[in-house]
Write a protein that holds these residues in place. Structure first.
Motif, mmCIF file in Angstrom:
data_model
loop_
_atom_site.group_PDB
_atom_site.id
_atom_site.type_symbol
_atom_site.label_atom_id
_atom_site.label_comp_id
_atom_site.label_asym_id
_atom_site.label_seq_id
_atom_site.Cartn_x
_atom_site.Cartn_y
_atom_site.Cartn_z
ATOM 1 N N TRP A 1 0.866 -1.009 0.024
ATOM 2 C CA TRP A 1 0.046 -0.005 -0.016
ATOM 3 C C TRP A 1 0.792 1.270 -0.128
ATOM 4 O O TRP A 1 2.002 1.133 0.115
ATOM 5 C CB TRP A 1 -0.975 0.098 1.307
ATOM 6 C CG TRP A 1 -2.079 1.162 1.169
ATOM 7 C CD1 TRP A 1 -1.988 1.999 2.059
ATOM 8 C CD2 TRP A 1 -3.274 1.168 0.449
ATOM 9 N NE1 TRP A 1 -3.154 2.823 1.903
ATOM 10 C CE2 TRP A 1 -3.931 2.345 0.801
ATOM 11 C CE3 TRP A 1 -3.518 0.321 -0.528
ATOM 12 C CZ2 TRP A 1 -5.144 2.729 0.178
ATOM 13 C CZ3 TRP A 1 -4.822 0.539 -1.331
ATOM 14 C CH2 TRP A 1 -5.659 1.877 -0.801
ATOM 15 N N LEU B 1 -0.855 -1.300 -4.636
ATOM 16 C CA LEU B 1 -2.351 -0.651 -4.531
ATOM 17 C C LEU B 1 -2.193 0.888 -4.085
ATOM 18 O O LEU B 1 -1.289 1.011 -2.872
ATOM 19 C CB LEU B 1 -3.392 -1.131 -3.788
ATOM 20 C CG LEU B 1 -3.639 -2.822 -4.279
ATOM 21 C CD1 LEU B 1 -4.832 -3.401 -3.498
ATOM 22 C CD2 LEU B 1 -3.963 -2.966 -5.793
ATOM 23 N N GLY C 1 -4.118 4.662 -2.513
ATOM 24 C CA GLY C 1 -5.397 5.580 -2.583
ATOM 25 C C GLY C 1 -5.575 5.908 -1.128
ATOM 26 O O GLY C 1 -4.716 5.710 -0.245
ATOM 27 N N ARG D 1 -10.576 4.497 1.768
ATOM 28 C CA ARG D 1 -11.188 3.660 0.617
ATOM 29 C C ARG D 1 -10.318 2.527 0.067
ATOM 30 O O ARG D 1 -10.655 1.844 -0.790
ATOM 31 C CB ARG D 1 -11.262 4.958 -0.786
ATOM 32 C CG ARG D 1 -12.048 5.948 -0.603
ATOM 33 C CD ARG D 1 -12.168 7.058 -1.403
ATOM 34 N NE ARG D 1 -12.872 6.298 -2.689
ATOM 35 C CZ ARG D 1 -13.317 7.090 -3.794
ATOM 36 N NH1 ARG D 1 -12.663 8.232 -3.783
ATOM 37 N NH2 ARG D 1 -13.922 6.406 -4.436
ATOM 38 N N GLU E 1 -12.570 -0.357 -1.324
ATOM 39 C CA GLU E 1 -13.102 0.113 -2.647
ATOM 40 C C GLU E 1 -11.913 -0.121 -3.593
ATOM 41 O O GLU E 1 -12.193 -0.865 -4.534
ATOM 42 C CB GLU E 1 -13.302 1.421 -2.789
ATOM 43 C CG GLU E 1 -13.994 1.985 -4.125
ATOM 44 C CD GLU E 1 -14.480 3.134 -4.046
ATOM 45 O OE1 GLU E 1 -14.641 3.833 -5.377
ATOM 46 O OE2 GLU E 1 -14.307 4.051 -3.003
ATOM 47 N N VAL E 2 -10.637 0.093 -3.292
ATOM 48 C CA VAL E 2 -9.725 -0.280 -4.161
ATOM 49 C C VAL E 2 -9.311 -1.732 -4.191
ATOM 50 O O VAL E 2 -9.002 -2.193 -5.444
ATOM 51 C CB VAL E 2 -8.193 0.258 -3.641
ATOM 52 C CG1 VAL E 2 -7.142 0.248 -4.437
ATOM 53 C CG2 VAL E 2 -8.562 1.800 -3.737
ATOM 54 N N SER F 1 -4.151 2.496 -9.056
ATOM 55 C CA SER F 1 -4.124 3.596 -8.117
ATOM 56 C C SER F 1 -5.258 4.331 -8.086
ATOM 57 O O SER F 1 -5.822 4.599 -9.176
ATOM 58 C CB SER F 1 -2.888 4.382 -8.479
ATOM 59 O OG SER F 1 -2.706 5.615 -8.021
ATOM 60 N N LEU F 2 -5.823 4.776 -7.004
ATOM 61 C CA LEU F 2 -6.922 5.711 -6.983
ATOM 62 C C LEU F 2 -6.346 6.969 -6.322
ATOM 63 O O LEU F 2 -5.841 7.166 -5.260
ATOM 64 C CB LEU F 2 -7.936 4.933 -6.097
ATOM 65 C CG LEU F 2 -9.267 5.960 -5.688
ATOM 66 C CD1 LEU F 2 -9.806 6.543 -6.995
ATOM 67 C CD2 LEU F 2 -10.390 5.391 -4.860
ATOM 68 N N TRP G 1 -8.599 6.769 -11.581
ATOM 69 C CA TRP G 1 -8.059 5.434 -11.617
ATOM 70 C C TRP G 1 -7.061 5.323 -12.544
ATOM 71 O O TRP G 1 -7.170 5.543 -13.728
ATOM 72 C CB TRP G 1 -9.343 4.257 -11.705
ATOM 73 C CG TRP G 1 -10.186 4.375 -10.661
ATOM 74 C CD1 TRP G 1 -11.281 4.835 -10.435
ATOM 75 C CD2 TRP G 1 -10.207 3.648 -9.272
ATOM 76 N NE1 TRP G 1 -12.163 4.850 -9.295
ATOM 77 C CE2 TRP G 1 -11.507 3.973 -8.753
ATOM 78 C CE3 TRP G 1 -9.441 2.595 -8.933
ATOM 79 C CZ2 TRP G 1 -11.896 3.477 -7.349
ATOM 80 C CZ3 TRP G 1 -9.687 2.033 -7.736
ATOM 81 C CH2 TRP G 1 -10.789 2.416 -7.001
#
Length: 279
Positions: free
Chosen positions: A148, A175, A177, A181, A184-185, A207-208, A214
């Motif tokens: 993350w 990942l 974000g 969230r 959601e990711v 990636s958000l 996105w």
């Protein structure tokens, strides 16, 4: 001639003198009659049994305490079980050494469990006593799903954690974000990854951005920009373009922008000129 008759009679005692201003008294009442009646009505056998039961119940905790005190032992060893990737069995055994020598019965197992679950890699800990003087600890580690933001890890359950050795998780997707969230990711990443595998593509990351855009990364290094709106539709459009046009040339692609309404924009890798020195 007068005849003298002698009549023999029994002497009758005179009436007892009466008290002035009082009537004649009757027989004196029994002052203890009510008490005797109450005592006679009490079921003494049941009372005795009840009193015995109460006495035994009152003495039971004391007797149990004395028995446990007599049986109590010191903890002489701690056994640690579990499959470890990020956590160290030796480190847990070393930490458990502080409980050796303490009371077998008085040691708070919940406190030990709580302390172990504060460790970054530990998802849950089960602690139990093994007579006569051992503790048995079963550790379940968190299962990392991806790296993350800022080098942290995210578990399969969606928990973010910061171990001192995240690199032991090995090769994982990346990942990114906002922390709030993260689930959601993860959901979006799983959906896209399953779809990519069906077309022979590898998922490397998602990636958000804070503003909601996105960006997908394939394991070949290609970035797929999906934007904020109609993300699922744009992703499917990329899959279609890949099948029809890019499957044989993906290694030449640097970036794909799927934010267009009727197609995608492909950015190709720059050609590398191979210079051959003249002799």
């Amino acid at each position: 001639m007068l005849t003298t008759l002698l009549v023999r009679t029994r002497a009758v005692p005179p009436d007892p003198p009466r008290r002035r201003g009082a009537t004649t008294l009757g027989p004196e009442p029994d002052r203890f009659g009510l008490v005797k009646a109450v005592l006679a009505a009490v079921p003494w056998l049941k009372v005795g049994i009840g009193a015995t039961v109460v006495l035994l119940a009152a003495m039971l905790p004391w007797a149990m305490d004395r028995a446990l005190t007599a049986m109590d032992q010191q903890i002489v060893a701690v056994d640690v079980h579990g499959d470890f990737i990020g956590e160290s069995r030796v480190a847990i055994e070393r930490a458990a050494g502080e409980w050796v020598g303490k009371s077998y019965f008085a040691t708070d197992l919940e406190a030990i469990k709580s302390e172990l679950e504060q460790r970054p890699w530990v998802a849950s800990a089960a602690v139990k006593r093994v007579w006569p003087g051992r503790l048995e600890i079963d550790i379940r580690e968190k299962k990392p799903l991806a790296y993350w933001t800022d080098g942290r890890l995210v578990s399969r359950s969606g928990e973010l954690f910061t171990p001192p050795n995240p690199e032991v998780a090995g090769r994982l997707p990346r990942l990114a974000g906002p922390d709030e969230r993260v689930r959601e990711v993860i959901t979006m990443a799983r959906t896209m990854s399953e779809r990519l595998v069906g077309h022979g593509l590898g998922f490397a990351g998602l990636s958000l951005e804070t503003r909601g855009a996105w960006t997908l990364t394939l394991n070949s290094g290609v970035e797929v920009v999906l934007g904020r709106d109609q993300v699922s539709r744009r992703f499917e459009r990329f899959i279609t373009v890949y099948e029809n046009r890019l499957a044989s040339r993906l290694n030449e692609v640097s970036r794909v922008d799927a934010r267009y309404s009727n197609g995608v924009a492909v950015q190709w890798k720059a050609d590398v000129a191979m210079a051959t020195p003249k002799s």
